[in-house]
Design an enzyme around this catalytic site. Structure first.
Site, mmCIF file in Angstrom:
data_model
loop_
_atom_site.group_PDB
_atom_site.id
_atom_site.type_symbol
_atom_site.label_atom_id
_atom_site.label_comp_id
_atom_site.label_asym_id
_atom_site.label_seq_id
_atom_site.Cartn_x
_atom_site.Cartn_y
_atom_site.Cartn_z
ATOM 1 N N LYS A 197 9.430 -0.869 14.255
ATOM 2 C CA LYS A 197 10.253 -0.510 13.107
ATOM 3 C C LYS A 197 11.194 0.677 13.198
ATOM 4 C CE LYS A 197 5.853 -1.063 10.141
ATOM 5 N NZ LYS A 197 5.194 -0.064 9.269
ATOM 6 N N GLU A 242 -4.616 -6.458 14.843
ATOM 7 C CA GLU A 242 -3.938 -5.283 14.457
ATOM 8 C C GLU A 242 -5.240 -4.127 14.407
ATOM 9 O OE1 GLU A 242 -2.359 -4.229 10.394
ATOM 10 O OE2 GLU A 242 -0.500 -4.390 11.517
ATOM 11 N N HIS A 269 -4.530 -33.081 17.793
ATOM 12 C CA HIS A 269 -3.456 -33.781 17.971
ATOM 13 C C HIS A 269 -2.263 -33.071 18.519
ATOM 14 C CE1 HIS A 269 -5.429 -37.633 16.487
ATOM 15 N NE2 HIS A 269 -5.941 -36.927 15.629
ATOM 16 N N LYS A 318 0.754 -0.917 -0.008
ATOM 17 C CA LYS A 318 -0.080 0.023 -0.088
ATOM 18 C C LYS A 318 0.830 1.262 -0.005
ATOM 19 C CE LYS A 318 -3.422 2.326 2.719
ATOM 20 N NZ LYS A 318 -4.270 2.424 3.805
ATOM 21 N N GLU A 329 10.668 -4.386 4.491
ATOM 22 C CA GLU A 329 10.743 -5.927 3.913
ATOM 23 C C GLU A 329 10.310 -6.017 2.618
ATOM 24 O OE1 GLU A 329 9.180 -4.823 6.709
ATOM 25 O OE2 GLU A 329 9.079 -6.138 8.335
ATOM 26 N N GLY A 351 -4.767 -1.805 4.699
ATOM 27 C CA GLY A 351 -3.900 -2.895 4.313
ATOM 28 C C GLY A 351 -4.448 -4.187 4.557
ATOM 29 N N ARG A 352 -5.007 -4.183 5.840
ATOM 30 C CA ARG A 352 -5.652 -5.521 6.259
ATOM 31 C C ARG A 352 -7.087 -5.790 5.891
ATOM 32 N NH1 ARG A 352 -4.439 -2.313 10.290
ATOM 33 N NH2 ARG A 352 -6.089 -1.615 11.712
HETATM 34 O O1 F6P Z 1 3.238 -2.410 9.462
HETATM 35 C C1 F6P Z 1 2.083 -2.932 9.684
HETATM 36 C C2 F6P Z 1 1.496 -2.619 8.194
HETATM 37 O O2 F6P Z 1 1.484 -1.297 7.796
HETATM 38 C C3 F6P Z 1 0.185 -3.307 8.196
HETATM 39 O O3 F6P Z 1 -0.737 -2.647 8.624
HETATM 40 C C4 F6P Z 1 0.194 -3.597 6.441
HETATM 41 O O4 F6P Z 1 -0.678 -4.405 6.269
HETATM 42 C C5 F6P Z 1 1.672 -4.030 6.368
HETATM 43 O O5 F6P Z 1 2.381 -3.092 7.185
HETATM 44 C C6 F6P Z 1 2.078 -3.732 4.984
HETATM 45 O O6 F6P Z 1 2.091 -2.545 4.488
HETATM 46 P P1 F6P Z 1 2.207 -2.068 2.948
HETATM 47 O O7 F6P Z 1 1.108 -2.831 2.103
HETATM 48 O O8 F6P Z 1 1.996 -0.552 3.064
HETATM 49 O O9 F6P Z 1 3.599 -2.612 2.477
#
Ligand code: F6P
Length: 534
Positions: free
Chosen positions: A500, A340, A371, A196, A202, A254-255
């Protein structure tokens, strides 16, 4: 606002759930609700008619109906970020106007959907190719909401896949990108960078690694990249052609984003028609949520059951147990969605929350979990409210007997949690095995199940794209209702920021370039140990 519910909770403390069935022959149907083939059975909880009345009144007092309309009509209910919350617009296939700041957002939403569909059709038909020919593999690079939804959906809907294979890279651990890319051919692979913000460290790090991997064999790697983001400024810097950039607005969290561009990999895998069926299932749940009276409204009831177990009865966790192997990533998906969204201790107005925040969500598919950790659920000292999901049919008619076994196990677990096994029953079993005296007593005690442990069951005929859409939207709206009742903002996530920031500051410490002044002794010692062994 909470007094009546808390009183109902106190009255239920020693209540026997199984006795509720004895005194109400219609309890199973009276404490269940169904919409469009989705059944929510909450009869195996300690909620009785009075408790339900108090819970429904709580939802009224919390103004759930008003907040719901505010959300659907584009008001900026995400107050800490000044944003509307309109993931529902992404699945509003009817195109009926949805206004944000006086502007209808639907033409833009439908235009992006049409562009995604055209791209998906082109790629699936072999029109869009890689350097080496038709695209055989798609790699989605994203994390959190830009990963969990598409992965969960891709696994859930495997019987509907007839497009390229999809793979997902999320972890910044180089092992993830290395292992996923190793067996793939860069010449027939499409890389989707899903973010987003398009700044998540990452994702950007993994995307650079994938670019380098592709550049080793493909002359123009950018031509085999697509981007999904609400930050066009950043996507342009990557040199990805605008026709493969699919944007969305900041009113999609995002979620909550798998319904739009973030769902592209799923659309490529199952095709635009089935993706639309998935959207339509969710849209149907939206319409139900918006119009059904609370006492028959699945998301509202599911939320009230959640509030009952967590805030009223004090059970800190909630286990999600799908008896559906293909829903194996649903618990992980719901962890982000619920934790979240509602893992917050400050109310919307900045005051401290005067009760527990949302629950800890965890789970694994049945029967595997049986199990592993069900021991604690049945005989541990803590009560874990369980949420079972199960389909009446599987997609493998030739293995129908296995499906029966699966369903029997699911129903047996909720029955066992409810019924338990008394000391007398356990003694009788041990006596039948020939035990007597103290040994009979000792062995019997280990075989007692306290029972009276709450669970709900969500049942559906078959896990189709539409069913998945309904289930996910059901949970989204549950989170919304719980958040409104708690008075929190379910749509920001400030709690992820500190880690972060500290990670960025630790990089030079790990390299030995910064002494890490002001850091605690443990962190410095760990960083030193890593340097010494790295
Ligand atoms: O760090 C949390 C977060 O902002 C989530 O809310 C989101 O889904 C995820 O990181 C990834 O964010 P992006 O889509 O901006 O890379």
């Amino acid at each position: 606002m909470w007094d009546d519910v808390m009183r109902a909770g106190a009255a239920a403390e020693d209540r026997s759930i199984i006795d509720l069935f004895a005194t109400d022959a219609d309890r199973a149907s009276g404490f269940a609700a169904e919409f469009d083939g989705l059944l929510l059975d909450y009869s195996k909880t300690s909620i009785d008619a009075a408790a339900r009345e108090a819970l429904l009144a709580l939802a009224d007092k919390a103004k759930v109906a008003e907040r719901r309309e505010a959300m659907f009509s584009g008001e900026k209910i995400n107050e800490t970020e000044g944003r509307a919350v309109l993931h529902t617009a992404l699945r509003n296939l009817s195109g009926s106007p949805v206004m944000v700041e006086g502007k209808d957002v639907m033409p833009g939403v439908l235009d992006t959907l049409a562009r995604m569909e055209a791209f998906a059709a082109d790629l699936r038909d072999g029109g869009f190719t890689g350097q080496g020919g038709a695209i055989t593999d798609v790699v989605n690079i994203g994390i959190g909401g830009s990963d969990l939804g598409p992965v969960m959906g891709y696994i859930a809907l495997s019987p509907y896949r007839d497009g390229p294979r999809c793979h997902y890279i999320a972890n910044v651990d180089g092992a993830h990108v290395a292992d996923v890319l190793a067996p793939l051919d860069p010449e027939t692979t499409l890389i989707i960078v899903a973010s987003k913000t398009f700044t998540t460290i990452e994702t950007m790090t993994n995307a650079r690694a994938a670019w380098a991997w592709m550049a080793e064999k493909v002359k123009t790697p950018g031509e085999q990249f697509a981007a999904l983001s609400s930050n066009p400024g950043e996507t342009t810097k990557w040199g990805i052609a605008p026709e493969r950039v699919f944007g969305f607005e900041d009113w999609v969290g995002g979620r909550y984003s798998m319904w739009g561009p973030i769902g592209l990999s799923l659309m490529l895998a199952i095709g635009p028609d089935d993706f639309r069926a998935f959207l339509q299932g969710a849209a149907d749940m939206d319409a139900h949520f918006r119009s059904a009276p609370f006492e028959r409204n699945l998301p509202v009831l599911l939320a009230l059951v959640g509030i009952w177990h967590n805030q009223v009865q004090g059970h800190a966790t909630r286990a999600v147990l799908p008896y559906e192997q293909r829903l194996r990533r649903l618990p992980a998906y719901l962890q982000q969605l619920e934790m979240e969204s509602n893992g917050k201790s400050v109310a919307m107005d900045g005051s401290a929350l005067d009760m527990q925040s949302g629950p800890i969500v965890w789970g694994e598919p049945g029967t595997n979990g049986q199990h592993a950790f069900y021991q604690l659920i049945h005989q541990g000292t803590r009560v874990v409210p369980c949420e079972f999901l199960v389909g009446a049919q599987g997609h493998e008619p030739e293995l129908a007997h296995q499906h029966e076994l699966l369903v029997a196990n699911c129903l047996a677990q909720s029955e066992a949690l409810l019924r338990g096994r008394s000391l007398d029953e356990a003694r009788a079993i041990m006596a039948a095995k020939g035990l007597t005296g103290d040994e009979l007593d000792r062995q019997a005690r280990h075989r007692v199940f306290p029972g009276n442990r709450p669970s709900i069951t969500i049942a559906y005929p078959l896990l189709t794209p539409g069913t998945l859409g309904r289930i996910v939207a059901l949970y989204e709206h549950r989170v919304f209702v719980e958040g409104v009742i708690l008075g929190i903002n379910s749509y920001d996530q400030w709690g992820v920021e500190l880690g972060k920031e500290l990670a960025l500051a630790l990089e030079p410490v790990l390299k030995g370039e910064d002494p890490g002044k002001g850091k605690d002794g443990s962190t410095l010692a760990l960083a030193g140990w890593m340097r010494a062994h790295g």
